[in-house]
Enzyme design. Sequence first.
Site, PDB file in Angstrom:
ATOM      1  N   TYR A 108     -14.658  17.251 -16.662  1.00  0.00           N
ATOM      2  CA  TYR A 108     -15.212  15.891 -16.603  1.00  0.00           C
ATOM      3  C   TYR A 108     -16.369  15.860 -15.596  1.00  0.00           C
ATOM      4  O   TYR A 108     -16.255  16.385 -14.493  1.00  0.00           O
ATOM      5  CB  TYR A 108     -14.096  14.927 -16.193  1.00  0.00           C
ATOM      6  N   ASP A 126      -6.063  18.703 -16.020  1.00  0.00           N
ATOM      7  CA  ASP A 126      -6.441  17.323 -16.328  1.00  0.00           C
ATOM      8  C   ASP A 126      -6.079  17.113 -17.804  1.00  0.00           C
ATOM      9  O   ASP A 126      -6.715  17.661 -18.696  1.00  0.00           O
ATOM     10  CB  ASP A 126      -7.941  17.131 -16.074  1.00  0.00           C
ATOM     11  N   ARG A 147       0.850  -1.217   0.000  1.00  0.00           N
ATOM     12  CA  ARG A 147       0.000   0.000   0.000  1.00  0.00           C
ATOM     13  C   ARG A 147       0.875   1.254   0.000  1.00  0.00           C
ATOM     14  O   ARG A 147       0.540   2.252  -0.617  1.00  0.00           O
ATOM     15  CB  ARG A 147      -0.973   0.001   1.185  1.00  0.00           C
ATOM     16  N   LYS A 172      -7.640   5.780 -19.765  1.00  0.00           N
ATOM     17  CA  LYS A 172      -7.944   6.172 -21.134  1.00  0.00           C
ATOM     18  C   LYS A 172      -6.740   5.905 -22.047  1.00  0.00           C
ATOM     19  O   LYS A 172      -6.452   4.775 -22.350  1.00  0.00           O
ATOM     20  CB  LYS A 172      -8.388   7.641 -21.153  1.00  0.00           C
TER      21      LYS A 172
HETATM   22  C1  LIG Z   1     -12.386   9.317 -17.415  1.00  0.00           C
HETATM   23  C2  LIG Z   1     -11.928  10.644 -16.984  1.00  0.00           C
HETATM   24  C3  LIG Z   1     -11.694  10.919 -15.625  1.00  0.00           C
HETATM   25  C4  LIG Z   1     -11.977   9.915 -14.521  1.00  0.00           C
HETATM   26  O1  LIG Z   1     -11.167   8.798 -14.592  1.00  0.00           O
HETATM   27  P1  LIG Z   1     -11.569   7.320 -14.064  1.00  0.00           P
HETATM   28  O2  LIG Z   1     -10.347   6.537 -14.339  1.00  0.00           O
HETATM   29  O3  LIG Z   1     -12.784   6.891 -14.833  1.00  0.00           O
HETATM   30  O4  LIG Z   1     -11.897   7.458 -12.607  1.00  0.00           O
HETATM   31  C5  LIG Z   1     -11.212  12.173 -15.282  1.00  0.00           C
HETATM   32  N1  LIG Z   1     -10.995  13.120 -16.229  1.00  0.00           N
HETATM   33  C6  LIG Z   1     -11.227  12.896 -17.534  1.00  0.00           C
HETATM   34  C7  LIG Z   1     -10.960  13.985 -18.517  1.00  0.00           C
HETATM   35  C8  LIG Z   1     -11.699  11.657 -17.963  1.00  0.00           C
HETATM   36  O5  LIG Z   1     -11.930  11.455 -19.271  1.00  0.00           O
END
Ligand SMILES: *Cc1c(COP(=O)(O)O)cnc(C)c1O
Length: 372
Positions: free
Chosen positions: A99, A171, A47, A195
Amino acid sequence: MKIETLAVHAGHSVDPATGAVAPPIYLSTTFERDIEGTYSRGFMYTRNDNPNRDALERGISALEGGAAAAAFASGTGATMSIFQALAPGDHVLAHVDAYYGTSRLLREIFLRWGLQADFVDMSDVMAVKKTLKPNTKLAWAETPSNPLLKIVDLAAVAKIVHDAGALFVCDNTWAPVLQRPFDLGADLIVHSTTKYFGGHCDVLGGIIVAKENSNFFEGIRGIQYEGGAVPSPFDCWLILRGMRTLPWRMRAHSENATKVANFLAQHRRVARVHYPGLPSHPGHTIAAKQMSAFGGMLAFEVKDGGDAAMSVAAKTKIFIRATSLGGVESLIEHRASIEGPGTTSPEGLLRLSIGLENADDLIEDLDHVLSL
Ligand SMILES: *Cc1c(COP(=O)(O)O)cnc(C)c1O
């Protein structure tokens, strides 16, 4: 080193014990203590840290040009840790088009927890300036944004945010490699590695990269292992494997998306295409300045509204009806119905995650369903 080379080699070493070129997966949750009671090999309990997580953090940090990184079990877990590192009474300024899960975290969890939040269209630099408050500690940008692909001028917003004494977070999930937020003034970069980093729709993850080893980042590091929302060793291994091909995939995603956007832009049943690579896009000039290519995401609005859009999504043969993005397979999604009440997505809007198929086949698929 150039970015393709970094992507292949950052966080990689040949295993000294066996000569294995591909890294082993260290499933062990616990590590041996030295006779004197110390941990000279650097690991104690998974962890807190693990060799696969350590390699992933070093790898992505090097790719983004940061000083350190902290990996989480999801992008949302990473986002949550940044907000948790703030204190009750702090004000957060977030992009109105951030998001959906990020704005929901702020509204449904952190307002109750004592954070204050305002949402502003960050593609409007003057609006950002007006909404900053004396207690604004952090500004949260996302570009291109979801689902309207709005472009935030990162350098301009970073300057205003820093002048107000706040931290600037980007982000960068939608444009890894293509966009270099640290060069444009970001203090922290967040990725949902679910992603493009993972790249194959088979692993969930998130990461925070810090430009400098600040006290604020040390707070995030503490939340990572005290809070425990950490990724498994196998997930770390998969995400780092994904990173090895990331620059080449981003190039191909962008090339395909450009072709699809150009096709849709001249189609008689399409009212609007949202893709920053099109000169008609309101953020095109800034995108061309801050991105090396325009990415694999786009949205378009079908004339005749919601039912027409749903019926387009119902009939594609190659595009799969699913949420998420960044995989090798192309996806199509009606955003308004997935976001539900309160959505700001136009009813006729369909979002596409353009994959790595041949663009001609993708265009043929869309051309066919649009002519039905
Ligand atoms: C999918 C996404 C998130 C969240 O990520 P998870 O892995 O689904 O928790 C945050 N920001 C953007 C721009 C995203 O496309």
